[in-house]
Scaffold this motif. Structure first.
Motif, PDB file in Angstrom:
ATOM      1  N   ASP A  69       1.079  -0.995   0.408  1.00 23.73           N
ATOM      2  CA  ASP A  69       0.042  -0.151  -0.053  1.00 23.73           C
ATOM      3  C   ASP A  69       0.983   0.945   0.007  1.00 23.73           C
ATOM      4  OD1 ASP A  69      -2.828  -1.159   0.086  1.00 23.73           O
ATOM      5  OD2 ASP A  69      -2.029  -1.334   2.196  1.00 23.73           O
ATOM      6  N   LEU A  70       0.511   1.928  -0.693  1.00 23.46           N
ATOM      7  CA  LEU A  70       1.473   3.010  -1.499  1.00 23.46           C
ATOM      8  C   LEU A  70       1.277   4.893  -0.751  1.00 23.46           C
ATOM      9  CD1 LEU A  70       3.325   2.318  -4.539  1.00 23.46           C
ATOM     10  CD2 LEU A  70       3.924   1.896  -2.411  1.00 23.46           C
ATOM     11  N   ALA A  71       1.773   5.598  -0.708  1.00 24.83           N
ATOM     12  CA  ALA A  71       1.355   6.873  -0.131  1.00 24.83           C
ATOM     13  C   ALA A  71       2.234   7.551   0.405  1.00 24.83           C
ATOM     14  CB  ALA A  71       0.050   6.362   1.445  1.00 24.83           C
ATOM     15  N   PRO A  72       2.093   8.289  -0.320  1.00 22.80           N
ATOM     16  CA  PRO A  72       2.761   9.993  -0.339  1.00 22.80           C
ATOM     17  C   PRO A  72       2.695  10.458   1.325  1.00 22.80           C
ATOM     18  CG  PRO A  72       0.756  10.579  -0.816  1.00 22.80           C
ATOM     19  CD  PRO A  72       0.614   9.707  -1.082  1.00 22.80           C
ATOM     20  N   ASP A  73       4.504  10.072   1.553  1.00 23.05           N
ATOM     21  CA  ASP A  73       4.552  11.255   2.804  1.00 23.05           C
ATOM     22  C   ASP A  73       5.567  12.696   2.541  1.00 23.05           C
ATOM     23  OD1 ASP A  73       6.323  11.598   4.748  1.00 23.05           O
ATOM     24  OD2 ASP A  73       7.875  10.545   4.500  1.00 23.05           O
ATOM     25  N   ARG A  74       4.418  13.007   3.232  1.00 26.59           N
ATOM     26  CA  ARG A  74       4.541  14.922   3.365  1.00 26.59           C
ATOM     27  C   ARG A  74       5.590  15.223   3.865  1.00 26.59           C
ATOM     28  NH1 ARG A  74       0.198  13.398   0.536  1.00 26.59           N
ATOM     29  NH2 ARG A  74      -0.941  14.570  -0.514  1.00 26.59           N
ATOM     30  N   SER A  75       6.521  14.476   5.210  1.00 28.64           N
ATOM     31  CA  SER A  75       6.685  14.951   6.415  1.00 28.64           C
ATOM     32  C   SER A  75       8.332  15.674   6.050  1.00 28.64           C
ATOM     33  CB  SER A  75       7.427  14.134   7.188  1.00 28.64           C
ATOM     34  OG  SER A  75       8.177  12.447   7.012  1.00 28.64           O
ATOM     35  N   GLY A  76       8.566  15.740   4.639  1.00 30.18           N
ATOM     36  CA  GLY A  76       9.610  15.710   4.181  1.00 30.18           C
ATOM     37  C   GLY A  76       9.249  17.400   3.911  1.00 30.18           C
ATOM     38  N   PRO A  77       9.857  18.045   2.739  1.00 32.97           N
ATOM     39  CA  PRO A  77       9.713  19.322   2.110  1.00 32.97           C
ATOM     40  C   PRO A  77       9.359  19.387   0.251  1.00 32.97           C
ATOM     41  CG  PRO A  77      12.603  18.701   1.245  1.00 32.97           C
ATOM     42  CD  PRO A  77      11.820  17.713   2.991  1.00 32.97           C
ATOM     43  N   PRO A  78       9.106  20.378   0.031  1.00 31.29           N
ATOM     44  CA  PRO A  78       8.199  19.876  -0.891  1.00 31.29           C
ATOM     45  C   PRO A  78       8.554  19.694  -2.710  1.00 31.29           C
ATOM     46  CG  PRO A  78       8.404  22.948  -1.023  1.00 31.29           C
ATOM     47  CD  PRO A  78       8.771  21.622   0.318  1.00 31.29           C
ATOM     48  N   VAL A  79       7.533  18.894  -2.627  1.00 34.31           N
ATOM     49  CA  VAL A  79       8.240  17.923  -3.657  1.00 34.31           C
ATOM     50  C   VAL A  79       8.700  19.131  -5.089  1.00 34.31           C
ATOM     51  CG1 VAL A  79       7.724  16.394  -6.087  1.00 34.31           C
ATOM     52  CG2 VAL A  79       7.337  15.908  -3.882  1.00 34.31           C
ATOM     53  N   THR A  80       9.661  18.994  -6.076  1.00 30.90           N
ATOM     54  CA  THR A  80       9.928  20.333  -6.779  1.00 30.90           C
ATOM     55  C   THR A  80      10.696  19.275  -7.948  1.00 30.90           C
ATOM     56  OG1 THR A  80      12.361  20.020  -6.031  1.00 30.90           O
ATOM     57  CG2 THR A  80      10.976  21.519  -5.129  1.00 30.90           C
ATOM     58  N   GLU A  81      11.227  19.888  -9.078  1.00 32.28           N
ATOM     59  CA  GLU A  81      11.443  19.423  -9.720  1.00 32.28           C
ATOM     60  C   GLU A  81      13.260  19.680  -9.938  1.00 32.28           C
ATOM     61  OE1 GLU A  81       9.958  20.347 -13.964  1.00 32.28           O
ATOM     62  OE2 GLU A  81       8.669  18.295 -13.968  1.00 32.28           O
ATOM     63  N   ARG A  82      14.132  17.995 -10.777  1.00 34.91           N
ATOM     64  CA  ARG A  82      15.650  18.771 -10.793  1.00 34.91           C
ATOM     65  C   ARG A  82      16.135  18.995 -12.425  1.00 34.91           C
ATOM     66  NH1 ARG A  82      20.596  15.699  -9.356  1.00 34.91           N
ATOM     67  NH2 ARG A  82      21.798  17.374  -9.775  1.00 34.91           N
ATOM     68  N   VAL A  83      16.198  19.919 -13.382  1.00 39.83           N
ATOM     69  CA  VAL A  83      17.245  19.379 -14.244  1.00 39.83           C
ATOM     70  C   VAL A  83      18.240  19.107 -14.277  1.00 39.83           C
ATOM     71  CG1 VAL A  83      16.856  20.883 -16.374  1.00 39.83           C
ATOM     72  CG2 VAL A  83      15.023  20.631 -14.712  1.00 39.83           C
ATOM     73  N   ALA A  84      18.513  17.986 -15.062  1.00 40.15           N
ATOM     74  CA  ALA A  84      20.425  17.585 -15.223  1.00 40.15           C
ATOM     75  C   ALA A  84      20.167  17.415 -16.743  1.00 40.15           C
ATOM     76  CB  ALA A  84      20.719  16.734 -13.741  1.00 40.15           C
ATOM     77  N   PHE A  85      20.729  16.138 -16.847  1.00 39.17           N
ATOM     78  CA  PHE A  85      20.427  14.970 -17.598  1.00 39.17           C
ATOM     79  C   PHE A  85      19.090  15.054 -19.006  1.00 39.17           C
ATOM     80  CE2 PHE A  85      20.570  11.301 -21.040  1.00 39.17           C
ATOM     81  CZ  PHE A  85      21.925  11.909 -21.582  1.00 39.17           C
ATOM     82  N   ALA A  86      18.736  14.178 -17.434  1.00 39.06           N
ATOM     83  CA  ALA A  86      17.129  14.256 -17.499  1.00 39.06           C
ATOM     84  C   ALA A  86      16.212  15.195 -16.252  1.00 39.06           C
ATOM     85  CB  ALA A  86      16.695  12.752 -17.469  1.00 39.06           C
ATOM     86  N   THR A  87      15.206  15.268 -16.344  1.00 38.40           N
ATOM     87  CA  THR A  87      14.474  15.550 -15.151  1.00 38.40           C
ATOM     88  C   THR A  87      13.524  14.882 -14.273  1.00 38.40           C
ATOM     89  OG1 THR A  87      14.426  17.754 -17.033  1.00 38.40           O
ATOM     90  CG2 THR A  87      12.179  17.447 -14.888  1.00 38.40           C
ATOM     91  N   PRO A  89      12.310  14.265 -10.145  1.00 39.57           N
ATOM     92  CA  PRO A  89      11.440  14.885  -9.140  1.00 39.57           C
ATOM     93  C   PRO A  89      12.321  14.971  -8.048  1.00 39.57           C
ATOM     94  CG  PRO A  89      10.194  13.276  -9.231  1.00 39.57           C
ATOM     95  CD  PRO A  89      11.735  12.853 -10.703  1.00 39.57           C
ATOM     96  N   ALA A  90      12.255  16.489  -7.363  1.00 41.64           N
ATOM     97  CA  ALA A  90      13.225  15.998  -6.070  1.00 41.64           C
ATOM     98  C   ALA A  90      12.114  15.831  -4.982  1.00 41.64           C
ATOM     99  CB  ALA A  90      14.224  17.199  -5.962  1.00 41.64           C
ATOM    100  N   ASN A  91      12.677  15.234  -4.036  1.00 41.92           N
ATOM    101  CA  ASN A  91      12.066  15.130  -2.838  1.00 41.92           C
ATOM    102  C   ASN A  91      10.857  14.459  -2.811  1.00 41.92           C
ATOM    103  OD1 ASN A  91      14.145  17.055  -0.999  1.00 41.92           O
ATOM    104  ND2 ASN A  91      13.143  18.364  -2.158  1.00 41.92           N
ATOM    105  N   LEU A  92      10.505  13.623  -3.561  1.00 44.38           N
ATOM    106  CA  LEU A  92       9.656  12.833  -3.415  1.00 44.38           C
ATOM    107  C   LEU A  92       9.460  11.323  -2.639  1.00 44.38           C
ATOM    108  CD1 LEU A  92       6.332  12.108  -4.905  1.00 44.38           C
ATOM    109  CD2 LEU A  92       7.951  11.073  -6.853  1.00 44.38           C
ATOM    110  N   TYR A  93       9.161  11.266  -1.868  1.00 41.67           N
ATOM    111  CA  TYR A  93       8.627  10.364  -0.819  1.00 41.67           C
ATOM    112  C   TYR A  93       8.259   9.735  -0.849  1.00 41.67           C
ATOM    113  CZ  TYR A  93      13.129  12.425   0.775  1.00 41.67           C
ATOM    114  OH  TYR A  93      14.423  13.249   0.423  1.00 41.67           O
TER     115      TYR A  93
END
Length: 100
Positions: A69-87, A89-93
């Motif tokens: 059973d998967l559920a988002p973990d909202r205890s961390g910082p907000p989810v953002t995008e990281r653009v490098a060689f590929a795009t 998500p960052a902080n997606l738990y």
């Protein structure tokens, strides 16, 4: 999924979106966030492994979805995008709890 239709209509990020001005990409005036999401590229030089990657991603997701059973973990910082060689998500738990 490439969201180019919406990107081409966003006048806040793309001034004169219907005007053909290829030099706009060379001017450096557009922020990185203006680029459409294209994880496997687009056009004649798209990633030849994209179909296999999409099948593998669907298979991994279905196997995990059956076992946990998967559920988002909202205890961390907000989810953002990281653009490098590929795009990606960052902080997606996620919290995973085994199913009974």
């Amino acid at each position: 999924m490439l969201a180019s239709y919406g990107a081409r209509r966003d006048t806040a990020r793309f001034p004169d979106p219907d005007e053909f001005r290829p030099a706009r990409w060379l001017e450096g005036s557009l922020p990185k966030e203006s680029l459409p999401f294209a994880p496997f590229g687009n056009g004649p030089r798209f990633c030849p492994g994209r179909n296999l990657a999409m099948i593998e991603a669907a298979m991994v997701t279905s196997v995990l979805g059956r076992a946990f059973d998967l559920a988002p973990d909202r205890s961390g910082p907000p989810v953002t995008e990281r653009v490098a060689f590929a795009t990606f998500p960052a902080n997606l738990y996620l919290r995973a709890r085994p199913r009974a």
